[in-house]
Scaffold this motif. Sequence first.
Motif, PDB file in Angstrom:
ATOM      1  N   ASN A 122      -5.660   0.372  10.962  1.00  0.00           N
ATOM      2  CA  ASN A 122      -6.792  -0.230   9.881  1.00  0.00           C
ATOM      3  C   ASN A 122      -6.804  -0.065   8.837  1.00  0.00           C
ATOM      4  O   ASN A 122      -7.798  -1.203   8.426  1.00  0.00           O
ATOM      5  CB  ASN A 122      -7.472   1.053  10.408  1.00  0.00           C
ATOM      6  CG  ASN A 122      -7.884   1.006  12.269  1.00  0.00           C
ATOM      7  OD1 ASN A 122      -8.082  -0.114  13.229  1.00  0.00           O
ATOM      8  ND2 ASN A 122      -8.421   2.100  12.787  1.00  0.00           N
ATOM      9  N   VAL A 123      -6.845   0.753   7.803  1.00  0.00           N
ATOM     10  CA  VAL A 123      -6.649  -0.052   7.090  1.00  0.00           C
ATOM     11  C   VAL A 123      -5.857  -0.555   6.598  1.00  0.00           C
ATOM     12  O   VAL A 123      -6.530  -1.271   5.458  1.00  0.00           O
ATOM     13  CB  VAL A 123      -5.001   1.499   6.197  1.00  0.00           C
ATOM     14  CG1 VAL A 123      -5.314   1.594   4.587  1.00  0.00           C
ATOM     15  CG2 VAL A 123      -6.188   3.019   6.249  1.00  0.00           C
ATOM     16  N   VAL A 124      -4.308  -1.104   6.919  1.00  0.00           N
ATOM     17  CA  VAL A 124      -3.365  -2.397   6.405  1.00  0.00           C
ATOM     18  C   VAL A 124      -4.629  -3.596   7.024  1.00  0.00           C
ATOM     19  O   VAL A 124      -4.695  -4.309   6.591  1.00  0.00           O
ATOM     20  CB  VAL A 124      -2.299  -2.564   7.438  1.00  0.00           C
ATOM     21  CG1 VAL A 124      -1.217  -3.821   7.231  1.00  0.00           C
ATOM     22  CG2 VAL A 124      -1.478  -1.711   7.024  1.00  0.00           C
ATOM     23  N   ILE A 125      -4.921  -4.126   7.995  1.00  0.00           N
ATOM     24  CA  ILE A 125      -6.235  -4.597   8.271  1.00  0.00           C
ATOM     25  C   ILE A 125      -7.676  -4.620   7.493  1.00  0.00           C
ATOM     26  O   ILE A 125      -7.573  -5.980   7.094  1.00  0.00           O
ATOM     27  CB  ILE A 125      -6.684  -4.621   9.688  1.00  0.00           C
ATOM     28  CG1 ILE A 125      -5.353  -4.848  10.946  1.00  0.00           C
ATOM     29  CG2 ILE A 125      -8.070  -5.337   9.982  1.00  0.00           C
ATOM     30  CD1 ILE A 125      -5.901  -4.478  12.210  1.00  0.00           C
ATOM     31  N   ALA A 126      -7.825  -3.477   6.715  1.00  0.00           N
ATOM     32  CA  ALA A 126      -8.818  -3.764   5.984  1.00  0.00           C
ATOM     33  C   ALA A 126      -8.652  -4.214   4.737  1.00  0.00           C
ATOM     34  O   ALA A 126      -9.413  -5.242   4.205  1.00  0.00           O
ATOM     35  CB  ALA A 126      -9.714  -2.227   5.693  1.00  0.00           C
ATOM     36  N   MET A 127      -7.654  -4.093   4.767  1.00  0.00           N
ATOM     37  CA  MET A 127      -6.910  -4.266   2.764  1.00  0.00           C
ATOM     38  C   MET A 127      -6.820  -5.687   2.462  1.00  0.00           C
ATOM     39  O   MET A 127      -6.953  -6.434   1.743  1.00  0.00           O
ATOM     40  CB  MET A 127      -5.917  -4.078   2.331  1.00  0.00           C
ATOM     41  CG  MET A 127      -5.969  -3.054   1.422  1.00  0.00           C
ATOM     42  SD  MET A 127      -7.493  -2.850   0.248  1.00  0.00           S
ATOM     43  CE  MET A 127      -6.294  -3.181  -1.012  1.00  0.00           C
TER      44      MET A 127
ATOM     45  N   ILE B 201       1.156  -1.587   0.070  1.00  0.00           N
ATOM     46  CA  ILE B 201       0.063  -0.091  -0.161  1.00  0.00           C
ATOM     47  C   ILE B 201       0.778   1.128   0.084  1.00  0.00           C
ATOM     48  O   ILE B 201       0.904   1.878  -0.823  1.00  0.00           O
ATOM     49  CB  ILE B 201      -1.230   0.025   1.033  1.00  0.00           C
ATOM     50  CG1 ILE B 201      -1.728  -0.973   0.996  1.00  0.00           C
ATOM     51  CG2 ILE B 201      -1.744   1.398   1.197  1.00  0.00           C
ATOM     52  CD1 ILE B 201      -2.685  -1.194   2.214  1.00  0.00           C
ATOM     53  N   GLN B 202       1.996   1.332   0.941  1.00  0.00           N
ATOM     54  CA  GLN B 202       2.726   2.267   1.018  1.00  0.00           C
ATOM     55  C   GLN B 202       3.613   2.608  -0.511  1.00  0.00           C
ATOM     56  O   GLN B 202       3.585   4.293  -0.841  1.00  0.00           O
ATOM     57  CB  GLN B 202       3.782   2.770   1.917  1.00  0.00           C
ATOM     58  CG  GLN B 202       3.052   2.593   3.361  1.00  0.00           C
ATOM     59  CD  GLN B 202       4.075   2.357   4.607  1.00  0.00           C
ATOM     60  OE1 GLN B 202       5.034   1.433   4.629  1.00  0.00           O
ATOM     61  NE2 GLN B 202       3.873   3.006   5.776  1.00  0.00           N
ATOM     62  N   SER B 203       3.772   1.517  -1.671  1.00  0.00           N
ATOM     63  CA  SER B 203       4.465   1.366  -2.400  1.00  0.00           C
ATOM     64  C   SER B 203       3.610   2.190  -3.588  1.00  0.00           C
ATOM     65  O   SER B 203       4.134   2.923  -4.111  1.00  0.00           O
ATOM     66  CB  SER B 203       5.454   0.315  -2.779  1.00  0.00           C
ATOM     67  OG  SER B 203       4.019  -0.847  -3.427  1.00  0.00           O
ATOM     68  N   ILE B 204       2.309   1.754  -3.682  1.00  0.00           N
ATOM     69  CA  ILE B 204       1.534   2.415  -4.381  1.00  0.00           C
ATOM     70  C   ILE B 204       1.087   3.665  -3.516  1.00  0.00           C
ATOM     71  O   ILE B 204       0.880   4.718  -4.843  1.00  0.00           O
ATOM     72  CB  ILE B 204       0.518   1.345  -4.349  1.00  0.00           C
ATOM     73  CG1 ILE B 204       0.622  -0.029  -4.937  1.00  0.00           C
ATOM     74  CG2 ILE B 204      -1.045   2.216  -5.280  1.00  0.00           C
ATOM     75  CD1 ILE B 204      -0.914  -1.144  -4.562  1.00  0.00           C
TER      76      ILE B 204
ATOM     77  N   GLY C  78       2.692   6.640  -1.902  1.00  0.00           N
ATOM     78  CA  GLY C  78       3.454   7.130  -1.229  1.00  0.00           C
ATOM     79  C   GLY C  78       3.901   7.650  -0.215  1.00  0.00           C
ATOM     80  O   GLY C  78       4.249   9.048  -0.209  1.00  0.00           O
ATOM     81  N   SER C  79       2.160   7.151   0.705  1.00  0.00           N
ATOM     82  CA  SER C  79       2.362   7.630   2.156  1.00  0.00           C
ATOM     83  C   SER C  79       2.156   6.228   3.070  1.00  0.00           C
ATOM     84  O   SER C  79       1.993   5.180   2.812  1.00  0.00           O
ATOM     85  CB  SER C  79       0.982   8.605   2.203  1.00  0.00           C
ATOM     86  OG  SER C  79      -0.068   7.974   1.640  1.00  0.00           O
ATOM     87  N   SER C  80       2.594   6.800   4.323  1.00  0.00           N
ATOM     88  CA  SER C  80       2.077   6.342   5.612  1.00  0.00           C
ATOM     89  C   SER C  80       0.456   5.903   5.445  1.00  0.00           C
ATOM     90  O   SER C  80       0.234   6.381   5.522  1.00  0.00           O
ATOM     91  CB  SER C  80       2.779   6.964   6.219  1.00  0.00           C
ATOM     92  OG  SER C  80       2.308   7.222   7.507  1.00  0.00           O
TER      93      SER C  80
END
Length: 194
Positions: free
Chosen positions: A132-137, A121-124, A126-128
């Motif tokens: 919660n976003v990581v868990i959802a993804m 996600i961060q590579s796409i 470009g921000s941290s």
Amino acid sequence: MADPARIKPEVKPEEHLKSEDTGDVPATAKPTDVNKESSSKDQAKEEGNADMAAGEDDEEGSASKRLKVEPEKKKERRQKVDEDEIQKMQVLVSSFSEEQLNRYEMYRRSAFPKAAIKRLIQSITGSSVSQNVVIAMSGISKVFAGEIVEEALDVCEKWGETPPLQPKHMREAVRRLKSRAQIPNTKYKQILFH
């Protein structure tokens, strides 16, 4: 069928006031914390109903009381639905065979590594990103992978073959899902304006 322990006794406002004044407890009331909470909720509802019935012109006060009562009702409904879902799942899981139970356990335990999802996600973007976003993804990715595997199993069955799945089944599953527009096609960008 309702749980008898969760049924709240109905107390009329006169009985409730009388029990507070004289110290008498109505025969239907039980001295538990649940009844204390429910009686305070009932009082708030009765006060809200009395204010509305009296035709009070204070719209802000009655609106705020309605707003307080509505979330309580929604919360109670949501809790009831959750309890029903849990009960249904328990019945379903208890009827599983040994093999089905093992597969269900593996499904529940499986997850994509959160560190890898976060890096992607961060590579796409470009921000941290937050946890919660990581868990959802991670959850969305698990559902997506499950849909592809499910379609691949259908392909395998339709072709008259038996599992384990092979790459040709997975490719065909992805092709079918793309043709039904269930997977976005990233090669060709649609031009909105000419």
